[in-house]
Design a protein around this motif. Structure first.
Motif, PDB file in Angstrom:
ATOM      1  N   ARG A 228       0.831  -1.206   0.000  1.00  0.00           N
ATOM      2  CA  ARG A 228       0.000   0.000   0.000  1.00  0.00           C
ATOM      3  C   ARG A 228       0.866   1.258   0.000  1.00  0.00           C
ATOM      4  NH1 ARG A 228      -3.999   2.429  -2.165  1.00  0.00           N
ATOM      5  NH2 ARG A 228      -5.176   3.837  -0.809  1.00  0.00           N
ATOM      6  N   ALA A 229       1.964   1.227   0.727  1.00  0.00           N
ATOM      7  CA  ALA A 229       2.863   2.384   0.745  1.00  0.00           C
ATOM      8  C   ALA A 229       3.459   2.624  -0.642  1.00  0.00           C
ATOM      9  CB  ALA A 229       3.966   2.167   1.774  1.00  0.00           C
ATOM     10  N   GLN A 230       3.743   1.558  -1.377  1.00  0.00           N
ATOM     11  CA  GLN A 230       4.218   1.727  -2.748  1.00  0.00           C
ATOM     12  C   GLN A 230       3.151   2.346  -3.630  1.00  0.00           C
ATOM     13  OE1 GLN A 230       5.772  -1.963  -4.378  1.00  0.00           O
ATOM     14  NE2 GLN A 230       7.861  -1.273  -4.031  1.00  0.00           N
ATOM     15  N   GLN A 231       1.890   1.910  -3.469  1.00  0.00           N
ATOM     16  CA  GLN A 231       0.806   2.470  -4.269  1.00  0.00           C
ATOM     17  C   GLN A 231       0.664   3.969  -4.043  1.00  0.00           C
ATOM     18  OE1 GLN A 231      -2.532   0.124  -2.971  1.00  0.00           O
ATOM     19  NE2 GLN A 231      -2.196  -1.498  -4.470  1.00  0.00           N
ATOM     20  N   LEU A 232       0.936   4.403  -2.816  1.00  0.00           N
ATOM     21  CA  LEU A 232       0.779   5.809  -2.454  1.00  0.00           C
ATOM     22  C   LEU A 232       2.071   6.606  -2.638  1.00  0.00           C
ATOM     23  CD1 LEU A 232      -1.307   5.289   0.807  1.00  0.00           C
ATOM     24  CD2 LEU A 232      -2.157   6.059  -1.411  1.00  0.00           C
ATOM     25  N   ASN A 233       3.110   5.973  -3.203  1.00  0.00           N
ATOM     26  CA  ASN A 233       4.410   6.633  -3.428  1.00  0.00           C
ATOM     27  C   ASN A 233       5.018   7.159  -2.131  1.00  0.00           C
ATOM     28  OD1 ASN A 233       4.335   6.265  -6.299  1.00  0.00           O
ATOM     29  ND2 ASN A 233       2.897   7.988  -6.439  1.00  0.00           N
ATOM     30  N   TRP A 234       4.966   6.328  -1.110  1.00  0.00           N
ATOM     31  CA  TRP A 234       5.518   6.693   0.196  1.00  0.00           C
ATOM     32  C   TRP A 234       6.942   6.185   0.401  1.00  0.00           C
ATOM     33  CZ3 TRP A 234       0.859   5.571   3.994  1.00  0.00           C
ATOM     34  CH2 TRP A 234      -0.109   6.578   3.826  1.00  0.00           C
ATOM     35  N   SER A 235       7.567   5.680  -0.643  1.00  0.00           N
ATOM     36  CA  SER A 235       8.950   5.191  -0.582  1.00  0.00           C
ATOM     37  C   SER A 235       9.184   4.257   0.606  1.00  0.00           C
ATOM     38  CB  SER A 235       9.925   6.382  -0.498  1.00  0.00           C
ATOM     39  OG  SER A 235       9.751   7.262  -1.578  1.00  0.00           O
ATOM     40  N   PRO A 236       8.486   3.116   0.648  1.00  0.00           N
ATOM     41  CA  PRO A 236       8.625   2.231   1.800  1.00  0.00           C
ATOM     42  C   PRO A 236       9.966   1.510   1.832  1.00  0.00           C
ATOM     43  CG  PRO A 236       7.291   1.184   0.115  1.00  0.00           C
ATOM     44  CD  PRO A 236       7.552   2.583  -0.370  1.00  0.00           C
ATOM     45  N   GLN A 237      10.438   1.283   3.020  1.00  0.00           N
ATOM     46  CA  GLN A 237      11.641   0.486   3.243  1.00  0.00           C
ATOM     47  C   GLN A 237      11.353  -0.514   4.354  1.00  0.00           C
ATOM     48  OE1 GLN A 237      14.848   3.138   4.182  1.00  0.00           O
ATOM     49  NE2 GLN A 237      15.070   3.875   2.077  1.00  0.00           N
ATOM     50  N   LEU A 238      11.948  -1.680   4.225  1.00  0.00           N
ATOM     51  CA  LEU A 238      11.775  -2.701   5.256  1.00  0.00           C
ATOM     52  C   LEU A 238      12.895  -2.558   6.274  1.00  0.00           C
ATOM     53  CD1 LEU A 238       9.732  -4.962   5.799  1.00  0.00           C
ATOM     54  CD2 LEU A 238      11.359  -6.568   4.795  1.00  0.00           C
TER      55      LEU A 238
END
Length: 255
Positions: A228-238
């Motif tokens: 979901r963070a990728q869909q919202l362009n939130w640049s997710p990192q694990l």
């Protein structure tokens, strides 16, 4: 499941289905000790993911998803701790609610009528809870639960094949591994329980099922947050906290 003599314990006569674990064998206050405590890791992990969801501003559906995960664990503790039919519903009904939450989280981003899906799912879950509280239909319940899981698979597969981040794919792989391990131990407990009972051996297969499914839920919840963070362009990192994965996001600055 187990062919055991029903014992009147602290919570009264046993009125629910049972597993291979001996009744009140460890504590006079807990009917199935290991099956009860094996839910604790999953509850704690779901709580940590819930805190991370709120702290980083994920949509409320993710908070609801993790709350539903915690409800399943707490309901399972209540059920296995008492072995009362009324408390069996406190495990099985939240399990269906959790699957409905997974369905909502998976499909809602592409659903144009935003209020329709949660309304229909809420009514469905409410009606199911009423029916399930009055009728005992274990096999039908299991088929129903399995069917709800199948409905989630197409979107989970779509997320997986479009995922390019190798760390996120590792989460998906761990989701599959822990689910398979949980199913194996559940199957062992179901298949060999009556065969080892004469030797008074407990495989603790059901407790291991709880443990691995608790991990499985949390890998799934973290993976869905990442998607979901990728869909919202939130640049997710694990990232990792004491070896536990969580999603760290960077929201774009508003112009």
């Amino acid at each position: 499941m187990a062919d055991l003599a029903y014992i009147d314990g602290y919570w009264g006569p046993i009125t629910s289905r049972t597993t291979c674990e001996g009744h009140y064998a460890v504590s006079p206050y807990i009917a199935e000790f290991f099956n009860t405590l094996s839910n604790v890791p999953g509850i704690l992990l779901a709580f940590l993911i819930l805190v991370n969801s709120i702290r980083q501003g994920f949509e409320k559906r993710f908070s609801s998803l993790n709350l539903a995960t915690m409800m399943v664990g707490l309901g399972s503790m209540l059920f296995h701790g008492t072995l009362q039919h009324v408390h069996q519903q406190s495990e099985e009904t939240p399990m269906v609610w959790l699957m409905l939450m997974y369905f909502y989280v998976l499909y809602s981003p592409d659903w144009h009528y935003r209020s329709t899906m949660p309304t229909v799912l809420f009514i469905y879950g409410f009606i199911f809870a009423i029916i399930h509280s009055q009728l005992r239909f274990l096999l039908t319940y299991q088929i129903h639960y399995f069917f709800l899981g199948l409905l989630c698979l197409p979107r989970m597969y779509k997320y997986y094949i479009h995922m390019t981040d190798r760390h996120a794919k590792w989460l998906a792989h761990m989701y599959i591994v822990t689910l398979l391990l949980g199913c194996i131990f559940w199957g062992l407990d179901w298949a060999f329980c009556n065969k080892v009972l004469p030797w008074k051996v407990d495989l603790h297969g059901h407790a291991l099922w709880h443990f691995f499914v608790g991990l499985d839920y949390c890998f799934a919840n973290t993976y869905l947050q990442f998607c979901r963070a990728q869909q919202l362009n939130w640049s997710p990192q694990l990232r990792y906290f004491w070896g536990l994965p969580y999603v760290k996001i960077v929201k774009p600055k508003q112009q």
